[in-house]
Design a protein around this motif. Structure first.
Motif, PDB file in Angstrom:
ATOM      1  N   ILE A 174      63.171  53.640  22.286  1.00  6.87           N
ATOM      2  CA  ILE A 174      62.153  52.885  21.552  1.00  6.87           C
ATOM      3  C   ILE A 174      60.796  53.545  21.684  1.00  6.87           C
ATOM      4  O   ILE A 174      60.029  53.674  20.705  1.00  6.87           O
ATOM      5  CB  ILE A 174      62.111  51.424  22.048  1.00  6.87           C
ATOM      6  CG1 ILE A 174      63.422  50.704  21.721  1.00  6.87           C
ATOM      7  CG2 ILE A 174      60.933  50.679  21.448  1.00  6.87           C
ATOM      8  CD1 ILE A 174      63.518  49.313  22.320  1.00  6.87           C
ATOM      9  N   ASP A 175      60.461  53.984  22.903  1.00  7.64           N
ATOM     10  CA  ASP A 175      59.168  54.631  23.123  1.00  7.64           C
ATOM     11  C   ASP A 175      59.067  55.938  22.343  1.00  7.64           C
ATOM     12  O   ASP A 175      58.030  56.230  21.722  1.00  7.64           O
ATOM     13  CB  ASP A 175      58.983  54.888  24.617  1.00  7.64           C
ATOM     14  CG  ASP A 175      57.639  55.521  24.930  1.00  7.64           C
ATOM     15  OD1 ASP A 175      56.610  54.862  24.700  1.00  7.64           O
ATOM     16  OD2 ASP A 175      57.633  56.685  25.394  1.00  7.64           O
ATOM     17  N   ARG A 176      60.124  56.745  22.349  1.00  8.07           N
ATOM     18  CA  ARG A 176      60.109  58.010  21.618  1.00  8.07           C
ATOM     19  C   ARG A 176      59.993  57.767  20.112  1.00  8.07           C
ATOM     20  O   ARG A 176      59.260  58.472  19.415  1.00  8.07           O
ATOM     21  CB  ARG A 176      61.376  58.800  21.938  1.00  8.07           C
ATOM     22  CG  ARG A 176      61.395  60.197  21.345  1.00  8.07           C
ATOM     23  CD  ARG A 176      62.482  61.059  21.962  1.00  8.07           C
ATOM     24  NE  ARG A 176      63.801  60.469  21.809  1.00  8.07           N
ATOM     25  CZ  ARG A 176      64.519  59.962  22.813  1.00  8.07           C
ATOM     26  NH1 ARG A 176      64.022  59.966  24.042  1.00  8.07           N
ATOM     27  NH2 ARG A 176      65.720  59.444  22.590  1.00  8.07           N
ATOM     28  N   SER A 177      60.696  56.760  19.619  1.00  8.21           N
ATOM     29  CA  SER A 177      60.616  56.443  18.190  1.00  8.21           C
ATOM     30  C   SER A 177      59.222  55.960  17.820  1.00  8.21           C
ATOM     31  O   SER A 177      58.687  56.308  16.752  1.00  8.21           O
ATOM     32  CB  SER A 177      61.657  55.376  17.835  1.00  8.21           C
ATOM     33  OG  SER A 177      62.963  55.823  18.131  1.00  8.21           O
ATOM     34  N   ALA A 178      58.597  55.159  18.671  1.00 15.08           N
ATOM     35  CA  ALA A 178      57.247  54.672  18.396  1.00 15.08           C
ATOM     36  C   ALA A 178      56.241  55.818  18.379  1.00 15.08           C
ATOM     37  O   ALA A 178      55.305  55.828  17.565  1.00 15.08           O
ATOM     38  CB  ALA A 178      56.841  53.631  19.438  1.00 15.08           C
ATOM     39  N   ARG A 179      56.427  56.793  19.266  1.00 13.90           N
ATOM     40  CA  ARG A 179      55.531  57.954  19.282  1.00 13.90           C
ATOM     41  C   ARG A 179      55.671  58.771  18.001  1.00 13.90           C
ATOM     42  O   ARG A 179      54.676  59.236  17.427  1.00 13.90           O
ATOM     43  CB  ARG A 179      55.833  58.831  20.496  1.00 13.90           C
ATOM     44  CG  ARG A 179      55.397  58.248  21.831  1.00 13.90           C
ATOM     45  CD  ARG A 179      55.850  59.150  22.979  1.00 13.90           C
ATOM     46  NE  ARG A 179      55.543  58.589  24.274  1.00 13.90           N
ATOM     47  CZ  ARG A 179      54.385  58.767  24.910  1.00 13.90           C
ATOM     48  NH1 ARG A 179      53.435  59.492  24.351  1.00 13.90           N
ATOM     49  NH2 ARG A 179      54.190  58.231  26.092  1.00 13.90           N
ATOM     50  N   GLU A 180      56.929  58.978  17.576  1.00  9.15           N
ATOM     51  CA  GLU A 180      57.165  59.824  16.407  1.00  9.15           C
ATOM     52  C   GLU A 180      56.759  59.139  15.107  1.00  9.15           C
ATOM     53  O   GLU A 180      56.216  59.779  14.207  1.00  9.15           O
ATOM     54  CB  GLU A 180      58.636  60.229  16.355  1.00  9.15           C
ATOM     55  CG  GLU A 180      59.063  61.135  17.506  1.00  9.15           C
ATOM     56  CD  GLU A 180      60.552  61.432  17.475  1.00  9.15           C
ATOM     57  OE1 GLU A 180      61.247  60.861  16.598  1.00  9.15           O
ATOM     58  OE2 GLU A 180      61.026  62.215  18.326  1.00  9.15           O
ATOM     59  N   TRP A 181      57.012  57.854  14.994  1.00  9.93           N
ATOM     60  CA  TRP A 181      56.791  57.162  13.730  1.00  9.93           C
ATOM     61  C   TRP A 181      55.394  56.544  13.614  1.00  9.93           C
ATOM     62  O   TRP A 181      54.806  56.544  12.535  1.00  9.93           O
ATOM     63  CB  TRP A 181      57.836  56.067  13.548  1.00  9.93           C
ATOM     64  CG  TRP A 181      59.246  56.583  13.432  1.00  9.93           C
ATOM     65  CD1 TRP A 181      59.639  57.880  13.253  1.00  9.93           C
ATOM     66  CD2 TRP A 181      60.443  55.806  13.512  1.00  9.93           C
ATOM     67  NE1 TRP A 181      61.011  57.973  13.212  1.00  9.93           N
ATOM     68  CE2 TRP A 181      61.547  56.701  13.361  1.00  9.93           C
ATOM     69  CE3 TRP A 181      60.713  54.458  13.683  1.00  9.93           C
ATOM     70  CZ2 TRP A 181      62.863  56.285  13.381  1.00  9.93           C
ATOM     71  CZ3 TRP A 181      62.032  54.038  13.704  1.00  9.93           C
ATOM     72  CH2 TRP A 181      63.092  54.945  13.548  1.00  9.93           C
TER      73      TRP A 181
ATOM     74  N   ALA B 147      55.166  52.847  23.234  1.00 11.38           N
ATOM     75  CA  ALA B 147      55.580  51.444  23.356  1.00 11.38           C
ATOM     76  C   ALA B 147      55.779  51.027  24.803  1.00 11.38           C
ATOM     77  O   ALA B 147      55.798  49.829  25.119  1.00 11.38           O
ATOM     78  CB  ALA B 147      56.869  51.205  22.571  1.00 11.38           C
ATOM     79  N   GLY B 148      55.954  51.995  25.708  1.00 10.50           N
ATOM     80  CA  GLY B 148      56.170  51.674  27.113  1.00 10.50           C
ATOM     81  C   GLY B 148      57.556  51.089  27.354  1.00 10.50           C
ATOM     82  O   GLY B 148      58.491  51.284  26.571  1.00 10.50           O
ATOM     83  N   LEU B 149      57.691  50.377  28.443  1.00  6.32           N
ATOM     84  CA  LEU B 149      58.967  49.751  28.792  1.00  6.32           C
ATOM     85  C   LEU B 149      59.026  48.358  28.171  1.00  6.32           C
ATOM     86  O   LEU B 149      58.705  47.352  28.808  1.00  6.32           O
ATOM     87  CB  LEU B 149      59.123  49.681  30.310  1.00  6.32           C
ATOM     88  CG  LEU B 149      59.116  51.019  31.057  1.00  6.32           C
ATOM     89  CD1 LEU B 149      59.166  50.805  32.563  1.00  6.32           C
ATOM     90  CD2 LEU B 149      60.282  51.889  30.608  1.00  6.32           C
ATOM     91  N   VAL B 150      59.450  48.299  26.937  1.00  7.32           N
ATOM     92  CA  VAL B 150      59.434  47.040  26.203  1.00  7.32           C
ATOM     93  C   VAL B 150      60.422  46.044  26.804  1.00  7.32           C
ATOM     94  O   VAL B 150      60.083  44.880  27.068  1.00  7.32           O
ATOM     95  CB  VAL B 150      59.758  47.285  24.711  1.00  7.32           C
ATOM     96  CG1 VAL B 150      59.824  45.955  23.962  1.00  7.32           C
ATOM     97  CG2 VAL B 150      58.731  48.210  24.087  1.00  7.32           C
TER      98      VAL B 150
END
Length: 564
Positions: free
Chosen positions: A408-415, A420-423
């Motif tokens: 999730i964090d990697r996807s948030a960075r890319e998109w 997003a951190g540890l959601v």
């Protein structure tokens, strides 16, 4: 006119339309399997050179300590639980009715709270040793002190005093349902009451004893607080320190696999012990034998013997907590921190209980509607989490949920260009997931027991009136199984409140519950700071004990109505 009546054969052959229930049950069972698969995957990745050290120095000692602890606890809970069950079943004396339910009270006290209480009570400067030294004329602990409770014998004794009700409850139920004629025939042959217990009662109750011992041993494996407080380096402690202290996740996963192997062995032992249980079931409809009336010194001795486990396993730590909590309240009142932790505990336990009940109802109802072999497998898989120690389950969830958090964090960075951190872990969803996987078995079992009392003809009648599975559940099953759902909710709520090992590993940062607060204070040696939190957990823990006592009393009343 007959053409308007549904064909009976077609109605019997019809299948309820409810693929959604099947899919939901499969997803729930999959959630329980994911942590185990994550552990296996992580264990195969190696441990950055530390696994050799673990295998040579950590694992052998932890295995031997765990084996000794389990052997001692298993033997002692079998002796205490079986003896107490026979005492209140085979003999009638003043106070027996009180002992019947009081012997369940230690279930209200988590093992780590008993250890916490006795560590302070039996400290060299504590009240017990101070009184003994004053009576003997000693002035300093250097002159006289009792053996240290922080030892393997101390851990075995304290854990057994809390866990023996797991043996007492099923064994007493087995004694109550044994046929009177077996006992009476033995008595007519000149056999003493003691020999009747050894030759008749004990062999017939052996499956129940084995089941109770296996449950007690699973709780022993799950324990983390008591073992650490009492200085026992068990496998559970090794997993926790390997991950938290050494930051060696693969090594902790490999130790967890060893614990899973122990759990499989215990479950296999329990099923092996029950393989001949069908020979004792026929005795359930026979009249129970009449207890022997005791009076005078014999009655007093019987009551005293039955009261010892209650006094040591519940009354002593509960009174200590009450006194210390009152002292702390008079000195500082209820701190804002404690109130926040109580709120966290209640909200987390309530939300987790609601989710566990919904998922348990889904699995149990789907199993009822689709009673084929595949659905039985799904139901068994969904209840595996309860057999796994909380530390092992939490570690598997940490691995799987942590991987999803990174995705999730990697996807948030890319998109979206932000982190997003540890959601899932940071929001507490991972901890709720652990509660779901661990306590789902309680919900499924309780709901299934409630649904089993509803005749299947009700289901057929509802379908004939045009109701689908959801409508039948809403209009028929839910109203008739409210008591089972309430009992399941109570048991799950209390277990969520008491759960320590999974909460320690998965709680968000700066998020404390009553259990973790107690663990932290006891680890620092500031016992008085945690007395109020410990007392609150014990008071809430009494609720399911009251429920069990009521169930046992109802069973006793039904047995008393059987003609003799």
């Amino acid at each position: 006119m007959n053409s308007s009546i549904p064909d009976a054969g077609r109605l019997r052959r019809s299948r309820p339309r409810g693929r959604g229930w099947l899919i939901a049950s499969l997803l729930i069972a999959g959630l329980v399997v994911v942590p185990v698969a994550a552990l296996l995957w992580q264990a195969t990745r190696g441990s950055a050179g530390l696994w050799g050290h673990l295998a040579a120095h950590v694992l052998p000692h932890a295995m031997s300590q765990t084996a000794i602890l389990m052997a001692g606890v298993g033997l002692l809970v079998a002796v205490i639980g079986t003896s107490a069950a026979w005492l209140v079943t085979a003999y009638d004396f003043r106070g027996r009715r009180v002992l019947e339910w009081a012997l369940l009270l230690p279930l209200a006290v988590p093992t780590y709270i008993v250890a916490y209480a006795y560590l302070d009570l039996l400290h060299p400067l504590g009240p017990v040793q101070s009184v003994i030294r004053a009576m003997l004329g000693y002035e300093s602990p250097r002159e006289f002190r009792l053996p240290d409770i922080r030892s393997m014998p101390g851990a075995i004794l304290l854990l057994s005093l809390v866990l023996y009700p797991y043996v007492y409850l099923p064994t007493r139920a087995m004694f109550l349902t044994q046929a009177a004629n077996l006992v009476e025939v033995s008595r007519t042959l000149g056999t003493s009451r003691r020999e009747v217990f050894r030759r008749v009662g004990l062999p017939l109750a052996r499956p129940a004893i084995a089941v109770g011992v296996s449950l007690a041993l699973m709780e022993t494996l799950n324990d983390i607080g008591a073992s650490e407080f009492l200085g026992v380096r068990s496998l559970t402690i090794s997993i926790y320190t390997t991950w938290v202290t050494r930051s060696d996740l693969p090594g902790a996963a490999q130790i967890s696999i060893a614990m899973i192997a122990l759990v499989v062995m215990l479950v296999s032992l329990e099923r092996w012990a029950r393989r001949r249980q069908r020979y004792t079931v026929s005795a359930q409809r026979a009249r129970p034998f009449s207890p022997r009336r005791l009076s005078g010194k014999a009655a007093f001795a019987a009551f005293a013997a039955g009261a010892i486990p209650v006094v040591l396993g519940f009354l002593t730590p509960a009174l200590y907590l009450a006194v210390e909590a009152w002292k702390r309240f008079q000195f500082a009142g209820l701190s804002d921190r404690l109130l926040i932790e109580a709120r966290n505990t209640f909200v987390l336990s309530a939300v987790a209980t609601l989710i566990v009940l919904i998922c348990g109802l889904t699995v149990a109802y789907a199993s009822r509607a689709f009673p084929h072999r595949a659905m039985q497998v799904v139901q068994r898989v969904s209840t595996l989490g309860y057999a796994m120690p909380g530390t092992v389950l939490a570690l598997g969830i940490l691995i799987s949920v942590g991987a999803l958090d990174r995705l999730i964090d990697r996807s948030a960075r890319e998109w979206f260009g932000f982190s997003a951190g540890l959601v899932l872990i940071g929001s507490g969803l991972a901890l709720g997931y652990a509660y779901l996987a661990r306590f789902l078995a309680i919900s499924v079992g309780s709901v299934e027991a409630g649904l089993s009392r509803i005749p299947r003809s009700y289901d057929h009648a509802a379908r004939a009136l045009g109701q689908d599975m959801s409508g039948t559940l809403r209009h028929v099953h839910l109203p008739l199984s409210k008591a089972a759902l309430a009992a399941a909710g109570l048991l799950v709520f209390v277990d969520c409140m008491k759960e320590l090992s999974a909460t320690l590993l998965l709680r968000p940062l700066n998020f404390e519950t009553l259990a973790t607060h107690l663990y932290g204070e006891a680890s620092r040696g500031t016992y008085e700071e945690a007395a109020i939190a410990a007392l609150a957990i014990v008071l809430v823990g009494i609720l399911p004990v009251v429920l069990l006592a009521r169930i046992g009393r109802n069973d006793q009343e039904r047995n008393d109505l059987v003609p003799k």
